[in-house]
Design a protein around this motif. Structure first.
Motif, PDB file in Angstrom:
ATOM      1  N   ARG A  27     136.558 -13.390  62.624  1.00 55.27           N
ATOM      2  CA  ARG A  27     136.109 -12.305  61.768  1.00 55.27           C
ATOM      3  C   ARG A  27     137.227 -11.286  61.596  1.00 55.27           C
ATOM      4  NH1 ARG A  27     132.876 -15.162  60.296  1.00 55.27           N
ATOM      5  NH2 ARG A  27     130.601 -14.957  60.087  1.00 55.27           N
ATOM      6  N   ILE A  28     137.263 -10.704  60.394  1.00 54.61           N
ATOM      7  CA  ILE A  28     138.214  -9.649  60.112  1.00 54.61           C
ATOM      8  C   ILE A  28     137.732  -8.344  60.759  1.00 54.61           C
ATOM      9  CG2 ILE A  28     139.175  -8.184  58.288  1.00 54.61           C
ATOM     10  CD1 ILE A  28     140.475 -10.890  58.349  1.00 54.61           C
ATOM     11  N   LEU A  29     138.652  -7.649  61.426  1.00 57.00           N
ATOM     12  CA  LEU A  29     138.369  -6.339  62.002  1.00 57.00           C
ATOM     13  C   LEU A  29     139.191  -5.294  61.248  1.00 57.00           C
ATOM     14  CD1 LEU A  29     137.223  -4.491  64.285  1.00 57.00           C
ATOM     15  CD2 LEU A  29     139.312  -5.020  65.573  1.00 57.00           C
ATOM     16  N   ALA A  30     138.495  -4.360  60.618  1.00 56.16           N
ATOM     17  CA  ALA A  30     139.171  -3.237  59.962  1.00 56.16           C
ATOM     18  C   ALA A  30     138.672  -1.964  60.627  1.00 56.16           C
ATOM     19  CB  ALA A  30     138.909  -3.249  58.462  1.00 56.16           C
ATOM     20  N   GLY A  31     137.590  -1.388  60.098  1.00 59.49           N
ATOM     21  CA  GLY A  31     136.997  -0.227  60.767  1.00 59.49           C
ATOM     22  C   GLY A  31     136.199  -0.630  61.994  1.00 59.49           C
ATOM     23  N   GLY A  32     135.488  -1.755  61.883  1.00 57.45           N
ATOM     24  CA  GLY A  32     134.728  -2.274  63.017  1.00 57.45           C
ATOM     25  C   GLY A  32     133.382  -1.610  63.240  1.00 57.45           C
ATOM     26  N   THR A  33     132.977  -0.694  62.340  1.00 57.00           N
ATOM     27  CA  THR A  33     131.742   0.055  62.578  1.00 57.00           C
ATOM     28  C   THR A  33     130.498  -0.812  62.457  1.00 57.00           C
ATOM     29  OG1 THR A  33     131.760   0.789  60.263  1.00 57.00           O
ATOM     30  CG2 THR A  33     132.740   2.260  61.892  1.00 57.00           C
ATOM     31  N   ALA A  73     140.881  -2.927  51.083  1.00 57.66           N
ATOM     32  CA  ALA A  73     139.635  -3.253  51.775  1.00 57.66           C
ATOM     33  C   ALA A  73     139.461  -2.492  53.085  1.00 57.66           C
ATOM     34  CB  ALA A  73     139.571  -4.756  52.040  1.00 57.66           C
ATOM     35  N   ALA A  74     140.549  -1.988  53.675  1.00 60.03           N
ATOM     36  CA  ALA A  74     140.455  -1.290  54.963  1.00 60.03           C
ATOM     37  C   ALA A  74     140.610   0.222  54.834  1.00 60.03           C
ATOM     38  CB  ALA A  74     141.511  -1.830  55.927  1.00 60.03           C
ATOM     39  N   VAL A  75     140.642   0.751  53.613  1.00 56.89           N
ATOM     40  CA  VAL A  75     140.810   2.198  53.433  1.00 56.89           C
ATOM     41  C   VAL A  75     139.547   2.927  53.882  1.00 56.89           C
ATOM     42  CG1 VAL A  75     141.136   4.057  51.751  1.00 56.89           C
ATOM     43  CG2 VAL A  75     142.475   1.951  51.574  1.00 56.89           C
ATOM     44  N   GLU A  76     139.710   3.890  54.754  1.00 57.52           N
ATOM     45  CA  GLU A  76     138.572   4.608  55.311  1.00 57.52           C
ATOM     46  C   GLU A  76     137.926   5.513  54.264  1.00 57.52           C
ATOM     47  OE1 GLU A  76     141.662   4.692  56.439  1.00 57.52           O
ATOM     48  OE2 GLU A  76     141.738   4.259  58.600  1.00 57.52           O
ATOM     49  N   ILE A 105     131.912   8.274  61.645  1.00 61.17           N
ATOM     50  CA  ILE A 105     131.916   6.919  61.093  1.00 61.17           C
ATOM     51  C   ILE A 105     132.843   6.838  59.887  1.00 61.17           C
ATOM     52  CG2 ILE A 105     130.499   5.175  59.917  1.00 61.17           C
ATOM     53  CD1 ILE A 105     129.998   5.299  62.894  1.00 61.17           C
ATOM     54  N   GLN A 106     132.817   7.853  59.037  1.00 58.25           N
ATOM     55  CA  GLN A 106     133.642   7.854  57.828  1.00 58.25           C
ATOM     56  C   GLN A 106     135.138   7.887  58.139  1.00 58.25           C
ATOM     57  OE1 GLN A 106     131.954  11.194  55.699  1.00 58.25           O
ATOM     58  NE2 GLN A 106     129.924  10.232  55.790  1.00 58.25           N
ATOM     59  N   GLY A 107     135.478   8.267  59.352  1.00 57.95           N
ATOM     60  CA  GLY A 107     136.874   8.218  59.774  1.00 57.95           C
ATOM     61  C   GLY A 107     137.357   6.818  60.091  1.00 57.95           C
ATOM     62  N   ARG A 108     136.439   5.860  60.209  1.00 57.52           N
ATOM     63  CA  ARG A 108     136.793   4.460  60.488  1.00 57.52           C
ATOM     64  C   ARG A 108     136.258   3.495  59.435  1.00 57.52           C
ATOM     65  NH1 ARG A 108     140.549   2.330  63.526  1.00 57.52           N
ATOM     66  NH2 ARG A 108     139.241   0.489  63.772  1.00 57.52           N
ATOM     67  N   ALA A 109     135.046   3.752  58.953  1.00 61.87           N
ATOM     68  CA  ALA A 109     134.395   2.800  58.056  1.00 61.87           C
ATOM     69  C   ALA A 109     135.103   2.731  56.704  1.00 61.87           C
ATOM     70  CB  ALA A 109     132.932   3.188  57.855  1.00 61.87           C
ATOM     71  N   ALA A 110     135.126   1.540  56.125  1.00 57.44           N
ATOM     72  CA  ALA A 110     135.758   1.313  54.830  1.00 57.44           C
ATOM     73  C   ALA A 110     134.725   0.811  53.827  1.00 57.44           C
ATOM     74  CB  ALA A 110     136.879   0.282  54.964  1.00 57.44           C
TER      75      ALA A 110
END
Length: 292
Positions: A27-33, A73-76, A105-110
């Motif tokens: 699985r791809i991990l970006a924000g991970g939330t 795709a990974a921009v927070e 959450i918005q500091g990590r989630a994309a």
């Protein structure tokens, strides 16, 4: 939490090769939330997490008046609503990014992660649909693009095939006299999942009295977020009026296929589709009229 391997990929080809080799166990991990919670709660089996935060292409955030918006795709989320040009061009997207989770959450989630998680109730997807966004996907056979409304295929499932990953989201330049709006109904004031969500975009004529075109999208009322295509088409060429908006709202209700669960009944959700569609359309229209 289960044991898993971790690799920080540096390029798209490296990430694609790992996905292709490991298949469904990677699985791809970006924000991970979403992903970290799912693994911790044993709702998803993962043998390999591929961290893509160091890949330049998935971190692009670029808007200009000629090309529109390229959203990696990974921009927070916080980076999107901190950009004044993006806020002015795509207010419906801003409506959504400011309510996904909370500030932390918005500091990590994309938005890209919100899309790939493919929740029927995802707040980030209806604004993308009404803004005519497309998904740039990389895989073993190269790149391809898919309209956002075709990306989610079922709860938690997408069009991504073996070895494929979402690289970015492209949103075209807004048309003249256009705007967008997104809102949702939730039982609490924040940090909740939409009982129903509705997004709308409109293009008005120069006098701002006639709807040239419109797009309506819904969340949490079907197995995937919905593009209400027929309801949208009803508004083309219509003068702005309660009657025209009511007709579109009724058509949106007709395509809703909600379920009853702990957050609301099917009947309540169907009613809310009409209410929120009206509000989203009126909100988008008012934003056009308020623009200088």
């Amino acid at each position: 939490m289960q044991d898993f391997s971790y690799i920080a990929a540096k390029t798209i080809p490296e990430a694609v090769a790992l996905l292709d080799e490991k298949g469904e166990s990677a699985r791809i991990l970006a924000g991970g939330t979403d992903l970290i919670v799912q693994v911790r709660e044993a709702r998803r089996d993962v043998d390999l997490m591929i961290d893509v935060k160091s890949i330049p292409e998935v971190n692009v955030l670029n808007y200009n008046d000629n090309a529109g918006l390229t959203l990696g795709a990974a921009v927070e989320c916080y980076k999107i609503y901190a950009d004044d040009a993006i806020c002015n061009a795509y207010p419906g997207l801003i409506d959504a990014t400011q309510i996904i989770g909370g500030t932390a959450i918005q500091g990590r989630a994309a938005v890209g992660g919100n899309l790939c998680n493919a929740s029927p109730a995802a707040d980030g997807i209806p604004p993308l649909i009404v803004l005519k966004a497309s998904c740039v996907i990389a895989g073993p056979n190269g790149e391809r693009e898919v309209p956002v409304e075709q990306f989610c295929t079922a709860p938690g499932q997408t069009v991504l095939g073996k070895g494929e990953m979402l690289v970015s989201i492209k949103i075209p330049v807004p048309e003249s006299n256009s705007s967008s709006f997104y809102l949702r109904f939730i039982p609490r004031n924040e940090m909740d999942i939409a009982v129903v969500g509705a997004g709308a975009s409109v293009v008005l004529d120069a006098a701002k009295q006639t709807i040239v075109s419109a797009r309506i999208a819904l969340a949490a009322v079907a197995p995937t977020p919905l593009f209400a295509e027929e309801a949208s088409a009803l508004l083309a060429g219509q003068e702005v009026s309660d009657e025209a908006i009511d007709a579109a709202a009724e058509a949106a209700k007709a395509i809703a296929r909600p379920i009853s669960d702990m957050r609301g009944t099917a009947e309540q959700r169907t009613h809310l589709v009409g209410v929120l569609t009206r509000r989203a359309l009126n909100g988008a229209i008012q934003r056009v009229r308020d623009a200088a």
